[in-house]
Design a protein around this motif. Sequence first.
Motif, short mmCIF file in Angstrom:
data_model
loop_
_atom_site.label_atom_id
_atom_site.label_comp_id
_atom_site.label_asym_id
_atom_site.label_seq_id
_atom_site.Cartn_x
_atom_site.Cartn_y
_atom_site.Cartn_z
N ALA A 1 0.86 -1.22 -0.16
CA ALA A 1 -0.05 0.10 0.13
C ALA A 1 0.88 1.40 0.05
N ALA A 2 1.93 1.20 0.72
CA ALA A 2 2.99 2.23 0.89
C ALA A 2 3.70 2.50 -0.72
N ALA A 3 3.86 1.51 -1.11
CA ALA A 3 4.47 1.48 -2.52
C ALA A 3 3.64 2.19 -3.62
N VAL A 4 2.53 1.82 -3.43
CA VAL A 4 1.46 2.16 -4.61
C VAL A 4 1.13 3.93 -4.28
N ALA A 5 1.18 3.84 -2.97
CA ALA A 5 1.02 5.58 -2.77
C ALA A 5 2.12 6.36 -2.92
N ALA A 6 3.36 5.88 -2.87
CA ALA A 6 4.54 6.59 -3.30
C ALA A 6 4.47 6.81 -4.74
N LEU A 7 4.01 5.65 -5.73
CA LEU A 7 3.96 5.85 -7.00
C LEU A 7 2.95 6.98 -7.36
N GLY A 8 1.94 7.29 -6.63
CA GLY A 8 0.96 8.20 -6.86
C GLY A 8 0.02 7.41 -7.81
N SER A 9 -0.23 6.10 -7.53
CA SER A 9 -1.29 5.50 -8.54
C SER A 9 -2.52 5.26 -8.11
N ARG A 10 -3.25 5.62 -9.13
CA ARG A 10 -4.71 5.61 -8.78
C ARG A 10 -5.49 4.48 -9.59
N ALA A 36 -2.66 -9.39 -21.32
CA ALA A 36 -2.65 -8.44 -20.23
C ALA A 36 -2.33 -7.02 -20.63
N VAL A 37 -1.52 -6.87 -21.70
CA VAL A 37 -1.13 -5.58 -22.22
C VAL A 37 -2.45 -4.85 -22.60
N ALA A 38 -3.30 -5.75 -23.34
CA ALA A 38 -4.80 -5.19 -23.79
C ALA A 38 -5.63 -4.81 -22.34
N VAL A 39 -5.63 -5.39 -21.28
CA VAL A 39 -6.23 -5.18 -20.15
C VAL A 39 -5.82 -4.04 -19.59
N ALA A 40 -4.47 -4.04 -19.38
CA ALA A 40 -3.93 -2.64 -18.90
C ALA A 40 -4.22 -1.30 -19.87
N ARG A 41 -4.38 -1.48 -20.97
CA ARG A 41 -4.86 -0.25 -21.70
C ARG A 41 -6.28 0.24 -21.86
N ASP A 42 -7.13 -0.96 -21.84
CA ASP A 42 -8.40 -0.89 -21.64
C ASP A 42 -8.92 -0.15 -20.51
N ASN A 43 -8.31 -0.63 -19.23
CA ASN A 43 -8.59 -0.11 -17.89
C ASN A 43 -7.74 1.26 -17.52
N GLU A 44 -6.98 1.63 -18.58
CA GLU A 44 -6.26 2.92 -18.37
C GLU A 44 -5.33 3.12 -17.04
N VAL A 45 -4.75 1.76 -16.70
CA VAL A 45 -4.21 1.56 -15.36
C VAL A 45 -2.93 2.38 -15.34
N ASP A 46 -2.42 2.72 -14.31
CA ASP A 46 -1.14 3.65 -14.21
C ASP A 46 -0.06 2.86 -13.48
N ALA A 47 -0.36 1.66 -12.91
CA ALA A 47 0.92 0.94 -12.20
C ALA A 47 0.35 -0.62 -12.29
N VAL A 48 1.11 -1.30 -12.21
CA VAL A 48 1.08 -2.65 -12.23
C VAL A 48 1.50 -3.25 -10.78
N VAL A 49 0.85 -4.12 -10.29
CA VAL A 49 1.22 -4.84 -8.74
C VAL A 49 1.23 -6.15 -9.02
N THR A 50 2.15 -7.34 -9.01
CA THR A 50 2.40 -8.26 -9.28
C THR A 50 2.88 -9.30 -7.82
N ILE A 51 2.13 -10.28 -7.73
CA ILE A 51 2.35 -11.11 -6.61
C ILE A 51 2.64 -12.42 -6.82
N GLY A 52 3.61 -13.21 -6.73
CA GLY A 52 3.78 -14.59 -7.11
C GLY A 52 5.40 -14.63 -7.47
N GLY A 53 5.43 -15.80 -8.17
CA GLY A 53 6.86 -16.36 -8.60
C GLY A 53 7.18 -15.64 -9.81
N GLY A 54 8.36 -16.11 -10.74
CA GLY A 54 8.97 -15.62 -11.85
C GLY A 54 7.79 -15.42 -12.89
#
Length: 357
Positions: A26-35, A77-95
Amino acid sequence: MGLTFDHHTLGQRVLFGTGAAVDNTAAAVAALGSRRVLLIADPFVADLADAVAARTPVVARIRDVVAHVPIERARTAVAVARDNEVDAVVTIGGGSSTGLAKIVARDTGLPIVAIPTTFAGSEATDVWGMTEAHRKTTGVDPNVLPKIVVYDAALSTSLPGRLAVASGLNAVAHAIDGFWAPRADPINRALGTEGLRALIPGLRALHANPDDLDTREQLLYGAYLAAVAFASAGSGMHHKICHALGGAYNLPHADTHAIMLGYVISFNGPAAPDAQSRISAAFDELPGATGLFQLRRDLGAVKSLADIGFAETDIPDAARIILPSIPPSNPRPVTQADLESLLHDAWAGVPVKQEGP
């Protein structure tokens, strides 16, 4: 007076704290100013993903993650990001999760916050990989380096024992392959050496007591150092072999690294005395390949390429796929016959005997 090199250190923020993954994310996302966040998470971390989503402005989620990042999944995945106008990606898991996020970042320029649950180390590199038509392509792009990494040793407890061992040996491979990679220099060799000092005793301690979080912290520390060294040094012979095998034959990433590493050490070590000395020191002065094989045996790691589905009949074709990617700077020349011999030994699980330090 003879020491000259050109070293590049990648810029990245690391938040390290056991039990603090959600708060730090949460602190990392806030530091990036992501909405508007795209959340990519392996299915086995659904509870953590839900907790992160409750604390961050997630507008889209990807739950279906596949090894080696097939190009079709990457495009989606790229299309999902563009269609939803995201401004950051959070990834949880392995490689695999981190790898998918990297393709999104490569194609959109979006920042990544990575929360690794394994010792894979992908979160600390600017290397991306993607598979198309059974061939894995890798590249380097500064956009794919996660801006912030959140480490929490408690998250790795979701890994089954065998996968934890393979993931840790994958981290060992980052350190060792970095000793003879194309851009190897004294700084990343030092980082890799310290990484091995943490990883090898850490793996033994984890095998003895999987519930020890102090040990898991040590492994995360070592895995990060090894990955930073690898990112600076580049991909050496070992990684070129493993990437080709993974992409062409869909072999599990960490197991492939765990199997192949000893054979590459045995092949390259005599022509790389400084690397050989560093590896030997990490194994209490045993020859490097011998020490690694003893460690694998003691940890109950997978023994051969045959055990993970690689066919003996595929060896000649695999060697032909690999050969063009071997760096010219490898400590010794590599031929088709060399690769076929090495792959055959790895397929059969032949123990490596190595003389000298």
